[in-house]
Design an enzyme around this catalytic site. Structure first.
Site, PDB file in Angstrom:
ATOM      1  NE  ARG A  17     -52.715  57.693 100.263  1.00  0.00           N
ATOM      2  CZ  ARG A  17     -53.113  57.475 101.507  1.00  0.00           C
ATOM      3  NH1 ARG A  17     -52.285  56.914 102.370  1.00  0.00           N
ATOM      4  NH2 ARG A  17     -54.330  57.792 101.896  1.00  0.00           N
ATOM      5  N   GLY A  19     -44.410  59.178 100.355  1.00  0.00           N
ATOM      6  CA  GLY A  19     -43.744  58.453 101.413  1.00  0.00           C
ATOM      7  C   GLY A  19     -43.752  59.166 102.751  1.00  0.00           C
ATOM      8  CE  LYS A  38     -46.117  65.919 104.019  1.00  0.00           C
ATOM      9  NZ  LYS A  38     -44.788  66.241 103.499  1.00  0.00           N
ATOM     10  CG  ASP A 136     -37.685  65.983  98.766  1.00  0.00           C
ATOM     11  OD1 ASP A 136     -36.975  65.415  97.901  1.00  0.00           O
ATOM     12  OD2 ASP A 136     -38.838  65.627  99.020  1.00  0.00           O
TER      13      ASP A 136
END
Length: 489
Positions: A17, A19, A38, A136
């Site tokens: 889990r 953000g 997801k 990311d």
């Protein structure tokens, strides 16, 4: 048990889990295989009027990511929209993330790190050619199976959050320690963002800690904007790759082709007997058993994480850096005192120096049964021990006095190297990186600089090299043994 996709996918249990969502272990009832599902979660402060924009951007980027075929990209199988909720069905990778692997087994060796770099660079190149900027790239988004290629997850998903249409949210989602300086400064998205993040990820893989990790978000952002970290455990082509990718100026940063060439050189020059597998570290040398506190373990699987950073804070910090801090780093990036009462007399390393030899060997554990002193021998492999074994000193810091290690550059002189090394080592000694109170009374530290002869370029096995690294060590002031780390992990 929840079902999505008209009952095709069963959500068995939660894997992770963060953000941006929750990742479930799922079962595909049609194809009879396990998958990762997801479930996207909107950040709590996204206004209702912008939620549809966010959802559409996520879906568009996920569709693009599903067309990427590079083996190092986690495959996207399906997209499901149900009850105003979005689910992305992905390949399930039963493997630790890179940060878990390093946390449990320690930093990667040169061959393994170069192999990882090649795989991730290929994945990013494939994405960039398809118009996708990952945004990311970080150790938590790199999965490292025991066999086969590493996998880069979350392609195209993080990009949705930075859409200009969503600026009203007032936040930036991601990990500041892996965001390039131009991104934090608000520049336009480009593949150079991902290349910088790859450099930061490889630094973590080879050093065992993040180059810009700091106790607070503001300190992390300032570190990204102002500091130029140098790898301590690796040099040569792999070290050049990492420092080149971490170049603050995107115009001067290494490009894909340059990076590929350095990776090829690193693989060609690495010891031929090294294990190439990324999933297992080389067998350790026999050592007496020591009691090591249990290391933090995290769930193995697809792990999602993100940091919410207020945009006004980033803007304020960047402005502060440009107007105040940047002028302070114009010379060697160093400020502060050049010594303290705990600093020992500076020693020289190399021919005609206090410590003989051309250079100190690479450190694997940073803790040594060795103390710098005049006429001390070079560090041997048996001197390199675990930090919970009995040891005399720890590596405090390393400073690359000149980045042109393969070019003839005039020796700056012992006084100048003492100033550079003393300032850098003192700054680290006084920082939060060194544990303990009243450090100037309980600890002492040494600065070891290269001699003029060691500074000169030599050709060995067809490669030009020189010793231009300043080493800093720390130990107990009374000379007693250490049985636990001084340096903050």
């Amino acid at each position: 048990m929840r079902e999505v996709g008209n009952g095709r996918y069963q959500l068995v249990r939660e894997l992770g889990r963060g953000g941006m969502g929750v990742v479930w272990l799922g079962q595909d009832a049609v194809l009879g295989r396990d998958v990762a599902v997801k479930e996207l979660l909107l950040p709590g402060n996204v206004p209702a009027a912008e939620q549809a924009v966010y959802q559409e951007r996520v879906l568009r980027e996920a569709r693009i990511a599903s067309r990427l075929t590079d083996p190092a990209v986690v495959a996207v199988y399906d997209l499901v929209k149900e009850d105003d909720q979005t689910f992305i069905v992905m390949e399930l990778i039963n493997a630790p993330t890179l940060d878990e692997l390093v946390d449990l087994d320690g930093p990667l060796d040169v061959r393994a790190a170069a192999t990882l770099a090649s795989q991730l660079l290929n994945a990013l190149q494939s994405a960039h050619e398809s118009g996708v900027v990952h945004r990311d790239v970080k150790p938590g988004n790199v999965m490292v199976p025991a066999r086969g290629t590493a996998k880069l997850t979350d392609f195209g998903i993080a990009q949705a959050v930075d859409d200009p249409k969503l600026t009203a949210t007032g936040t930036l989602i991601g990990s500041p320690a892996y965001m390039s300086p131009e991104r934090l400064a608000g520049g336009p998205a480009s593949p150079a963002w991902d290349l910088w993040a790859l450099g930061a990820t490889l630094f973590y893989a080879t050093e065992g800690f993040g180059a810009f990790d700091r106790p607070t978000t503001s300190a992390t952002i300032l570190a990204v904007m102002s500091e130029r970290p140098q790898p301590r455990r690796v040099s040569g082509p792999l070290g050049e790759l990492i420092t080149g990718l971490l170049e603050p100026d995107p115009q001067r940063r290494l490009g894909v082709e340059q990076a590929h060439r350095l990776i090829e050189r690193a693989l060609a020059t690495g010891p031929q007997h090294e294990v190439v597998s990324l999933g297992a570290a080389p067998p350790p040398a026999p050592a007496p058993p020591v009691q090591v506190p249990p290391r933090r373990r995290r769930p193995v699987g697809v792990i999602m994480s993100a940091t919410l950073v207020p945009l006004f804070l980033i803007g304020a910090l960047v402005s502060l850096y440009i107007t105040v801090f940047k002028p302070m780093f114009t010379t060697w990036g160093l400020t502060g005192p050049a010594s303290t009462a705990a600093m020992q007399p500076v020693l020289t390393l190399g021919p005609e120096g206090d410590i003989k030899g051309d250079g100190l060997r690479a450190f694997h554990k940073d803790c040594l049964t060795w103390t710098p002193r005049k006429d001390a021998p070079e560090i041997r492999s048996q001197d390199d021990v675990g930090c919970y074994a009995e040891h005399e000193t720890e590596l405090l810091d390393t400073v690359l006095a000149n980045t042109e290690t393969e070019k003839d550059v005039p020796y700056p002189g012992a006084d100048e190297l003492t100033k550079i090394g003393g300032t850098a080592c003192t700054r680290t000694f006084l920082s939060f990186a060194v544990l303990g109170e009243d450090k100037e009374k309980t600890l002492r530290y040494w600065v070891v600089i290269p001699t003029a002869e060691a500074w000169k370029v030599k050709t060995e096995n067809g490669y030009r090299r020189s010793s231009r690294v300043i080493h800093c060590f720390v130990g107990k002031a009374d000379g007693s043994k250490l049985t636990e780390p001084i340096m903050k992990p």
